[in-house]
Design a protein around this motif. Sequence first.
Motif, mmCIF file in Angstrom:
data_model
loop_
_atom_site.group_PDB
_atom_site.id
_atom_site.type_symbol
_atom_site.label_atom_id
_atom_site.label_comp_id
_atom_site.label_asym_id
_atom_site.label_seq_id
_atom_site.Cartn_x
_atom_site.Cartn_y
_atom_site.Cartn_z
ATOM 1 N N VAL A 138 0.846 -1.189 0.000
ATOM 2 C CA VAL A 138 0.000 0.000 0.000
ATOM 3 C C VAL A 138 0.886 1.245 0.000
ATOM 4 O O VAL A 138 1.849 1.343 0.769
ATOM 5 N N TRP A 139 0.525 2.211 -0.874
ATOM 6 C CA TRP A 139 1.270 3.473 -0.967
ATOM 7 C C TRP A 139 0.329 4.648 -0.748
ATOM 8 O O TRP A 139 -0.776 4.674 -1.287
ATOM 9 N N LYS A 165 4.752 12.265 -4.212
ATOM 10 C CA LYS A 165 5.614 11.416 -3.391
ATOM 11 C C LYS A 165 4.810 10.248 -2.825
ATOM 12 O O LYS A 165 3.619 10.374 -2.534
ATOM 13 N N ARG A 166 5.472 9.110 -2.654
ATOM 14 C CA ARG A 166 4.802 7.894 -2.174
ATOM 15 C C ARG A 166 5.407 7.453 -0.846
ATOM 16 O O ARG A 166 6.628 7.392 -0.698
ATOM 17 N N GLN A 167 4.532 7.118 0.089
ATOM 18 C CA GLN A 167 4.940 6.620 1.407
ATOM 19 C C GLN A 167 4.332 5.243 1.617
ATOM 20 O O GLN A 167 3.119 5.065 1.489
ATOM 21 N N SER A 168 5.166 4.245 1.933
ATOM 22 C CA SER A 168 4.647 2.895 2.151
ATOM 23 C C SER A 168 3.809 2.835 3.425
ATOM 24 O O SER A 168 4.169 3.400 4.464
ATOM 25 N N ALA A 169 2.674 2.119 3.331
ATOM 26 C CA ALA A 169 1.791 1.942 4.484
ATOM 27 C C ALA A 169 1.648 0.476 4.847
ATOM 28 O O ALA A 169 0.688 0.079 5.524
ATOM 29 N N GLY A 170 2.603 -0.366 4.387
ATOM 30 C CA GLY A 170 2.576 -1.781 4.763
ATOM 31 C C GLY A 170 2.256 -2.711 3.619
ATOM 32 O O GLY A 170 1.930 -2.288 2.512
ATOM 33 N N THR A 171 2.361 -4.011 3.892
ATOM 34 C CA THR A 171 2.123 -5.047 2.895
ATOM 35 C C THR A 171 1.151 -6.085 3.428
ATOM 36 O O THR A 171 0.943 -6.199 4.638
ATOM 37 N N LEU A 172 0.563 -6.854 2.527
ATOM 38 C CA LEU A 172 -0.340 -7.931 2.935
ATOM 39 C C LEU A 172 -0.386 -9.006 1.871
ATOM 40 O O LEU A 172 -0.040 -8.775 0.712
ATOM 41 N N LYS A 173 -0.814 -10.193 2.291
ATOM 42 C CA LYS A 173 -1.128 -11.308 1.397
ATOM 43 C C LYS A 173 -2.591 -11.662 1.609
ATOM 44 O O LYS A 173 -3.025 -11.826 2.757
ATOM 45 N N PRO A 174 -3.387 -11.789 0.557
ATOM 46 C CA PRO A 174 -4.802 -12.138 0.738
ATOM 47 C C PRO A 174 -4.966 -13.581 1.184
ATOM 48 O O PRO A 174 -4.083 -14.416 0.998
ATOM 49 N N ASN A 181 8.333 -4.980 1.606
ATOM 50 C CA ASN A 181 8.990 -3.850 2.272
ATOM 51 C C ASN A 181 9.900 -3.033 1.358
ATOM 52 O O ASN A 181 11.016 -2.646 1.738
ATOM 53 N N ASN A 182 9.441 -2.751 0.144
ATOM 54 C CA ASN A 182 10.194 -1.845 -0.725
ATOM 55 C C ASN A 182 9.977 -0.406 -0.274
ATOM 56 O O ASN A 182 8.915 -0.047 0.251
ATOM 57 N N THR A 183 10.995 0.429 -0.484
ATOM 58 C CA THR A 183 10.860 1.845 -0.139
ATOM 59 C C THR A 183 10.183 2.633 -1.247
ATOM 60 O O THR A 183 9.637 3.716 -1.012
ATOM 61 N N GLN A 184 10.216 2.107 -2.469
ATOM 62 C CA GLN A 184 9.539 2.704 -3.610
ATOM 63 C C GLN A 184 8.957 1.580 -4.470
ATOM 64 O O GLN A 184 9.485 0.467 -4.466
ATOM 65 N N PRO A 185 7.863 1.860 -5.197
ATOM 66 C CA PRO A 185 7.225 0.796 -5.995
ATOM 67 C C PRO A 185 8.158 0.227 -7.054
ATOM 68 O O PRO A 185 8.877 0.951 -7.727
ATOM 69 N N GLN A 186 8.125 -1.104 -7.185
ATOM 70 C CA GLN A 186 8.870 -1.800 -8.237
ATOM 71 C C GLN A 186 7.928 -2.618 -9.127
ATOM 72 O O GLN A 186 8.262 -2.921 -10.269
ATOM 73 N N GLY A 187 6.763 -2.978 -8.564
ATOM 74 C CA GLY A 187 5.826 -3.820 -9.305
ATOM 75 C C GLY A 187 4.722 -3.025 -9.969
ATOM 76 O O GLY A 187 4.683 -1.786 -9.943
ATOM 77 N N GLN A 188 3.785 -3.750 -10.547
ATOM 78 C CA GLN A 188 2.678 -3.154 -11.293
ATOM 79 C C GLN A 188 1.568 -2.676 -10.343
ATOM 80 O O GLN A 188 1.242 -3.326 -9.358
ATOM 81 N N LYS A 189 0.978 -1.519 -10.642
ATOM 82 C CA LYS A 189 -0.147 -1.018 -9.869
ATOM 83 C C LYS A 189 -1.398 -1.835 -10.208
ATOM 84 O O LYS A 189 -1.715 -2.042 -11.372
ATOM 85 N N VAL A 190 -2.084 -2.315 -9.159
ATOM 86 C CA VAL A 190 -3.255 -3.166 -9.379
ATOM 87 C C VAL A 190 -4.517 -2.592 -8.745
ATOM 88 O O VAL A 190 -5.598 -3.128 -8.962
ATOM 89 N N MET A 191 -4.396 -1.526 -7.988
ATOM 90 C CA MET A 191 -5.584 -0.958 -7.348
ATOM 91 C C MET A 191 -5.290 0.465 -6.908
ATOM 92 O O MET A 191 -4.157 0.833 -6.605
ATOM 93 N N GLY A 192 -6.353 1.296 -6.919
ATOM 94 C CA GLY A 192 -6.178 2.678 -6.483
ATOM 95 C C GLY A 192 -7.496 3.321 -6.142
ATOM 96 O O GLY A 192 -8.583 2.750 -6.364
ATOM 97 N N THR A 193 -7.458 4.531 -5.567
ATOM 98 C CA THR A 193 -8.646 5.266 -5.205
ATOM 99 C C THR A 193 -9.335 5.807 -6.468
ATOM 100 O O THR A 193 -8.704 6.058 -7.488
ATOM 101 N N THR A 194 -10.649 5.958 -6.362
ATOM 102 C CA THR A 194 -11.432 6.492 -7.471
ATOM 103 C C THR A 194 -12.156 7.749 -7.050
ATOM 104 O O THR A 194 -12.329 8.015 -5.867
#
Length: 250
Positions: free
Chosen positions: A191-192, A198-207, A237-250
Motif C-alpha cells: 500500500v502506498w 511522493k509515495r509513502q509505504s503503508a505496509g504489505t499484505l497477502k490475501p 517492504n520496498n521503499t519505492q514501488p517496483q511492481g505493477q499497480k493493481v488498485m487505487g482510489t477512485t
Amino acid sequence: MENKCENLSLYIIDELSEHERAQFEHHLKTCIHCQKEIHSLKETWEMLSFDFEEKDVPASLKDEVMDFIFQEQEAEAVVKTCDEEPKRHDIKLFFAKQFSPLSAGIAAVLLIGAIGLLWSNLQLRNNIAALENKVGSTTTTEIVRTFHLSGQNTALSANGNAYLVKEGSSTVLVIELNNMPDTKNEEVYQVWLLKNGKRQSAGTLKPDSSGNGLITYRLPKNHSFDDIGITLEPNPNNTQPQGQKVMGTT
C-alpha cells in the motif's frame, strides 16, 4: 515379535509414522484389548467435552490427578459427605473401574489439558473486558474519511474500501480488500500513500484463500495524503514501488 499394543498411546495422540499407523490399524482390527481401550477413551473425552462448567480451577487439582496416575494400586474409594469431595471421588472411581493404567493416564492428561484451556480462556476473556473498558473510557473513535478502491490490470475484478479513523490524538488507516488475485512465492501487495507526487509505504499484505485482505497503518503525526495506490511487489517492504499497480482510489 513386536508388541503392537505398545503403540496404542502413540496412535491416540497421532505420533506414529504413516507406515507405523497403517500397521497398528491392521493390528487394531483383531486386537480386542486395543479396541476396548480406544472405545473407553472416546467415551471419556465426549463426557469431558460436555460436562464442564466455568469455575476457578483449584491449585491442588493437578497434583491430585497426577498422584492418581502413578499409584500402583487404587484402594477402594470412600464417599465423603462434605460438599467439595463427591466430584473428585467420582472421577477417581470411574477411572479405577473403567480403564487400565495406560488408559487412565491418557484420560487424566486430557482432563488436565481441558482444564488448562478453560482457565486460559477465562483469563483471556477478563483481559479483553478490561481492555475494552479502558479504551471505552478514554478514547473516542471516529471515521473521518472513506476511500473507495477499484482494481485494474491483473486485479480488475478486485475492490475495496479504506477508512481514515481518528482514535483520540492518533489517526489510523484501515484498508479492506476483496477478490484479490493470489500471490506467488514472496509476492505481496504493498500500500502506498500519495501526496504531491511522493509515495509513502503503508505496509504489505497477502490475501487469504478467498482473496480477502485487511491492513491497518497508524499515520505519523501531522502526516496527510491525497490518494491510495496498491502495487503487486516481487518482494516485501520496498521503499519505492517496483511492481505493477493493481488498485487505487477512485
